[in-house]
Design an enzyme around this catalytic site. Sequence first.
Site, PDB file in Angstrom:
ATOM      1  N   SER A 123       0.985  -2.075   5.242  1.00 16.64           N
ATOM      2  CA  SER A 123       1.473  -3.112   5.560  1.00 16.64           C
ATOM      3  C   SER A 123       0.933  -3.482   6.493  1.00 16.64           C
ATOM      4  O   SER A 123       0.433  -2.430   7.266  1.00 16.64           O
ATOM      5  CB  SER A 123       3.409  -2.091   6.756  1.00 16.64           C
ATOM      6  OG  SER A 123       3.732  -3.790   7.311  1.00 16.64           O
ATOM      7  N   TYR A 148       7.154   3.194  13.735  1.00 14.64           N
ATOM      8  CA  TYR A 148       6.729   2.861  12.284  1.00 14.64           C
ATOM      9  C   TYR A 148       5.387   2.765  11.882  1.00 14.64           C
ATOM     10  O   TYR A 148       5.430   2.654  10.815  1.00 14.64           O
ATOM     11  CB  TYR A 148       8.040   1.538  11.753  1.00 14.64           C
ATOM     12  CG  TYR A 148       7.650   0.956  10.728  1.00 14.64           C
ATOM     13  CD1 TYR A 148       8.299   1.572   9.356  1.00 14.64           C
ATOM     14  CD2 TYR A 148       6.810  -0.120  11.131  1.00 14.64           C
ATOM     15  CE1 TYR A 148       7.413   0.825   8.480  1.00 14.64           C
ATOM     16  CE2 TYR A 148       6.765  -0.804   9.381  1.00 14.64           C
ATOM     17  CZ  TYR A 148       6.857  -0.719   7.893  1.00 14.64           C
ATOM     18  OH  TYR A 148       6.321  -0.777   7.391  1.00 14.64           O
ATOM     19  N   LYS A 152       2.849   4.141   9.337  1.00 11.53           N
ATOM     20  CA  LYS A 152       2.050   3.748   8.233  1.00 11.53           C
ATOM     21  C   LYS A 152       0.513   3.953   7.676  1.00 11.53           C
ATOM     22  O   LYS A 152      -0.229   4.545   7.460  1.00 11.53           O
ATOM     23  CB  LYS A 152       2.122   2.677   7.930  1.00 11.53           C
ATOM     24  CG  LYS A 152       3.594   2.105   7.533  1.00 11.53           C
ATOM     25  CD  LYS A 152       3.674   2.213   5.909  1.00 11.53           C
ATOM     26  CE  LYS A 152       5.240   1.882   5.972  1.00 11.53           C
ATOM     27  NZ  LYS A 152       6.114   2.944   4.189  1.00 11.53           N
TER      28      LYS A 152
END
Length: 337
Positions: A123, A148, A152
């Site tokens: 992302s 989050y 990643k």
Amino acid sequence: MKVLVTGGAGYIGSHTVVALREAGYEPIIVDDFRNSEKKVLEGIESLVGQVTCYELDCSRPVLEEVFRREKNIHAAIHFAAFKAVAESQEKPLDYYENNILSTITLLRCLLKYQVPYIVFSSSATVYGEPDTLPVTEESPRKPARSVYGRTKQVCEDIILDTLKSGAALRAILLRYFNPIGAHPSAKIGELPRGIPNNLVPFVTQTAAGWQKELVIFGRDYNTPDGTPIRDYIHVMDLAEAHVAALRYLERGGDKNIMNLGTGKGNSVLEIVKTFEEVCGVKLNYRFGERRPGDVEKIWADATLAEKELGFKAKRTLAEALLDAWKWQKTLTLNQAT
Ligand code: UDP
């Protein structure tokens, strides 16, 4: 050629399954349906025919069962992950456990069963607030602002370290900008659970009357209209980019990190205005406080994907918003019946 798609019943996963099938691959879905729904499979199958699906949690050792049963898996595309930024702050252990363990468990299977390729869903969140725009793959990763985002970054490192170890594996990390829209047939699309976190589902739900009003988070950013800027890419473009990434790996492409965006930034207000214009609906919106942790502006330098993958996003913002709206109307219709 069998391609394992973890999270294949999710938003980007389901569109990629369709694109893979249309490109002649045999997608095999692994999904535990914690954050997706069985009826997504019906949508997929109405578009491309029957697809094999294993209902299991790919962060658990049971994933190996799929590799044992399905001989000759050609590649894996790893979408399965928790992705709600705010929730990740409240449930860090769930996020670390699920997102990181699933990546490790999958990698172990790939090595054991000699599957040569993996495409990973990363992302643009890994860039944080960039110092220069547009962001290239060389732009520094910033300390992520959410759990989050950190999952990643850690998963990217796990994959890159595995490559460095000399494992017989080729990998590509795709850094998505902001995926929006739905399949133009409106047979599949995004299914946010509860109140949507992301802008476009909130816009379409407000237009449909599911939400009372859209709150635009902040109007005092250092941007032309004061609202934040993102690079919104049609989910079908994104899906097709996965096929291009797989083919790139197959032909020996050696770049491991690729931005997937359009190369163009749009503000929140531009999204609202474009939506109103192309969909012919007035949105009930107001300005509110900034959302903590939000990036002010980011958009991709999309030239590497064009040069290496031969991929260029071809759908417009207007098309993406129209497809999102068409999908929302289907959801509304289904809810009523
Ligand atoms: N946004 C907003 N209202 C909402 C949801 C999002 O104003 O109800 C804004 C948000 O502040 C951000 C942009 O829309 O500037 C995109 O937000 P999203 O959560 O979709 O993506 P991300 O911030 O993770 O890039």
